[in-house]
Design a protein around this motif. Sequence first.
Motif, PDB file in Angstrom:
ATOM      1  N   PHE A  25       8.684  23.879  -5.374  1.00  0.00           N
ATOM      2  CA  PHE A  25       8.098  24.607  -4.248  1.00  0.00           C
ATOM      3  C   PHE A  25       9.179  24.898  -3.218  1.00  0.00           C
ATOM      4  O   PHE A  25      10.272  24.357  -3.285  1.00  0.00           O
ATOM      5  N   GLU A  26       8.847  25.770  -2.268  1.00  0.00           N
ATOM      6  CA  GLU A  26       9.813  26.168  -1.239  1.00  0.00           C
ATOM      7  C   GLU A  26       9.510  25.501   0.088  1.00  0.00           C
ATOM      8  O   GLU A  26       8.350  25.272   0.439  1.00  0.00           O
ATOM      9  N   LEU A  27      10.596  25.198   0.812  1.00  0.00           N
ATOM     10  CA  LEU A  27      10.491  24.700   2.185  1.00  0.00           C
ATOM     11  C   LEU A  27      11.319  25.600   3.087  1.00  0.00           C
ATOM     12  O   LEU A  27      12.302  26.194   2.644  1.00  0.00           O
ATOM     13  N   GLU A  28      10.919  25.652   4.350  1.00  0.00           N
ATOM     14  CA  GLU A  28      11.671  26.396   5.351  1.00  0.00           C
ATOM     15  C   GLU A  28      12.137  25.432   6.429  1.00  0.00           C
ATOM     16  O   GLU A  28      11.406  24.512   6.805  1.00  0.00           O
ATOM     17  N   VAL A  29      13.349  25.661   6.900  1.00  0.00           N
ATOM     18  CA  VAL A  29      13.906  24.917   8.025  1.00  0.00           C
ATOM     19  C   VAL A  29      13.879  25.894   9.191  1.00  0.00           C
ATOM     20  O   VAL A  29      14.445  26.993   9.091  1.00  0.00           O
ATOM     21  N   GLN A  30      13.194  25.514  10.279  1.00  0.00           N
ATOM     22  CA  GLN A  30      12.968  26.467  11.373  1.00  0.00           C
ATOM     23  C   GLN A  30      13.271  25.825  12.723  1.00  0.00           C
ATOM     24  O   GLN A  30      12.390  25.252  13.351  1.00  0.00           O
ATOM     25  N   GLY A  31      14.506  25.917  13.170  1.00  0.00           N
ATOM     26  CA  GLY A  31      14.875  25.446  14.497  1.00  0.00           C
ATOM     27  C   GLY A  31      14.889  23.933  14.616  1.00  0.00           C
ATOM     28  O   GLY A  31      14.923  23.208  13.624  1.00  0.00           O
ATOM     29  N   TYR A  32      14.843  23.471  15.870  1.00  0.00           N
ATOM     30  CA  TYR A  32      14.982  22.054  16.170  1.00  0.00           C
ATOM     31  C   TYR A  32      13.729  21.501  16.835  1.00  0.00           C
ATOM     32  O   TYR A  32      12.975  22.225  17.475  1.00  0.00           O
ATOM     33  N   GLY A  33      13.560  20.211  16.686  1.00  0.00           N
ATOM     34  CA  GLY A  33      12.479  19.492  17.338  1.00  0.00           C
ATOM     35  C   GLY A  33      12.992  18.132  17.773  1.00  0.00           C
ATOM     36  O   GLY A  33      14.143  17.774  17.512  1.00  0.00           O
ATOM     37  N   ILE A  46      16.545  13.779  17.432  1.00  0.00           N
ATOM     38  CA  ILE A  46      16.604  15.245  17.379  1.00  0.00           C
ATOM     39  C   ILE A  46      16.707  15.615  15.900  1.00  0.00           C
ATOM     40  O   ILE A  46      17.433  14.974  15.143  1.00  0.00           O
ATOM     41  N   TYR A  47      15.959  16.626  15.496  1.00  0.00           N
ATOM     42  CA  TYR A  47      15.884  16.960  14.073  1.00  0.00           C
ATOM     43  C   TYR A  47      15.749  18.459  13.857  1.00  0.00           C
ATOM     44  O   TYR A  47      15.421  19.211  14.777  1.00  0.00           O
ATOM     45  N   LEU A  48      15.994  18.861  12.619  1.00  0.00           N
ATOM     46  CA  LEU A  48      15.696  20.217  12.167  1.00  0.00           C
ATOM     47  C   LEU A  48      14.243  20.210  11.704  1.00  0.00           C
ATOM     48  O   LEU A  48      13.815  19.307  10.967  1.00  0.00           O
ATOM     49  N   THR A  49      13.469  21.177  12.141  1.00  0.00           N
ATOM     50  CA  THR A  49      12.045  21.251  11.834  1.00  0.00           C
ATOM     51  C   THR A  49      11.837  21.802  10.425  1.00  0.00           C
ATOM     52  O   THR A  49      12.457  22.791  10.038  1.00  0.00           O
ATOM     53  N   GLU A 101      20.606  21.071  25.227  1.00  0.00           N
ATOM     54  CA  GLU A 101      21.505  21.922  24.444  1.00  0.00           C
ATOM     55  C   GLU A 101      20.808  22.476  23.202  1.00  0.00           C
ATOM     56  O   GLU A 101      21.062  23.609  22.792  1.00  0.00           O
ATOM     57  N   TYR A 102      19.915  21.691  22.589  1.00  0.00           N
ATOM     58  CA  TYR A 102      19.363  22.042  21.285  1.00  0.00           C
ATOM     59  C   TYR A 102      17.958  22.630  21.282  1.00  0.00           C
ATOM     60  O   TYR A 102      17.577  23.293  20.324  1.00  0.00           O
ATOM     61  N   GLU A 103      17.170  22.423  22.319  1.00  0.00           N
ATOM     62  CA  GLU A 103      15.751  22.801  22.248  1.00  0.00           C
ATOM     63  C   GLU A 103      15.511  24.279  21.998  1.00  0.00           C
ATOM     64  O   GLU A 103      14.505  24.645  21.409  1.00  0.00           O
ATOM     65  N   SER A 104      16.435  25.132  22.397  1.00  0.00           N
ATOM     66  CA  SER A 104      16.218  26.567  22.163  1.00  0.00           C
ATOM     67  C   SER A 104      17.192  27.149  21.134  1.00  0.00           C
ATOM     68  O   SER A 104      17.233  28.366  20.950  1.00  0.00           O
TER      69      SER A 104
END
Length: 185
Positions: free
Chosen positions: A73-81, A88-91, A147-150
Motif C-alpha cells: 500500500f501507499e503512504l504519504e509524508v505531509q509536512g511536520y507535526g 517533532i516528526y514528519l506527518t 522553525e518547523y511548524e510551517s
Amino acid sequence: MAQQLYFIAIIPPDPIYTFALAQKEYFREKYNSEAALKSPPHITLHMPFRLKVKREESLIQQLRQLAKRHKIFELEVQGYGAFEPRVIYLTISKPEMLTSLQKELEKLMRKTMNIFNANYKDQFFHPHLTVAFRDLKKTTFYEAWREYESKDYYAQFKVVSFALLKHDGKQWQKCETLWLRNAEH
C-alpha cells in the motif's frame, strides 16, 4: 532467561529515509537532540517490548504470516507535526491499510506473544516519522517548532515490508524484514 528489546516498524525507502536521517542529524547539530539517531528513520507499528531470545524465531514466523496477509500500500509524508513539548516528526497519512496492519499486529502480539504495549500509554495509533524527541529540551523544542511548524515536505512511497528491530545495547538494528504480499525481494 535472557531477554532482548525489540520493536516493529515500517522503514521508508530512499529518498525519504535519507531526508529523515538528515533531519535527525540537523536536530543533533542545531538543537543538541540526538536520541532520534539511535534508531533508523521509521514509522512505529508496535512500541518496544521485551521478549525471551528463545521466542524470537517464533515471533518472526508469526510476523511473516501476518505480512503475507497484507497487500502493498501507499503512504504519504505531509509536512511536520509535534507532540509538545519534546517530539517533532514528519506527518504520515493514515490510510485504512496501514491502520488494518497495525491493528492486526497489535492483536497478534497480545494473543500469540502475550505482549500488550502496542501503543504509547494506550493512546490511539498516530503514525509519524520522528526527527527529534526525548532529549529535546522544552525551551529548545519551542524554538525548533517555530522553525518547523510551517515547513513543507511532501513525499509518497509504497510500503512493501515492515521490520523487526532489535536493540544491541546502544542502538536499534534491523533484525528481520517482513515482506508484504506481492512484494518483490
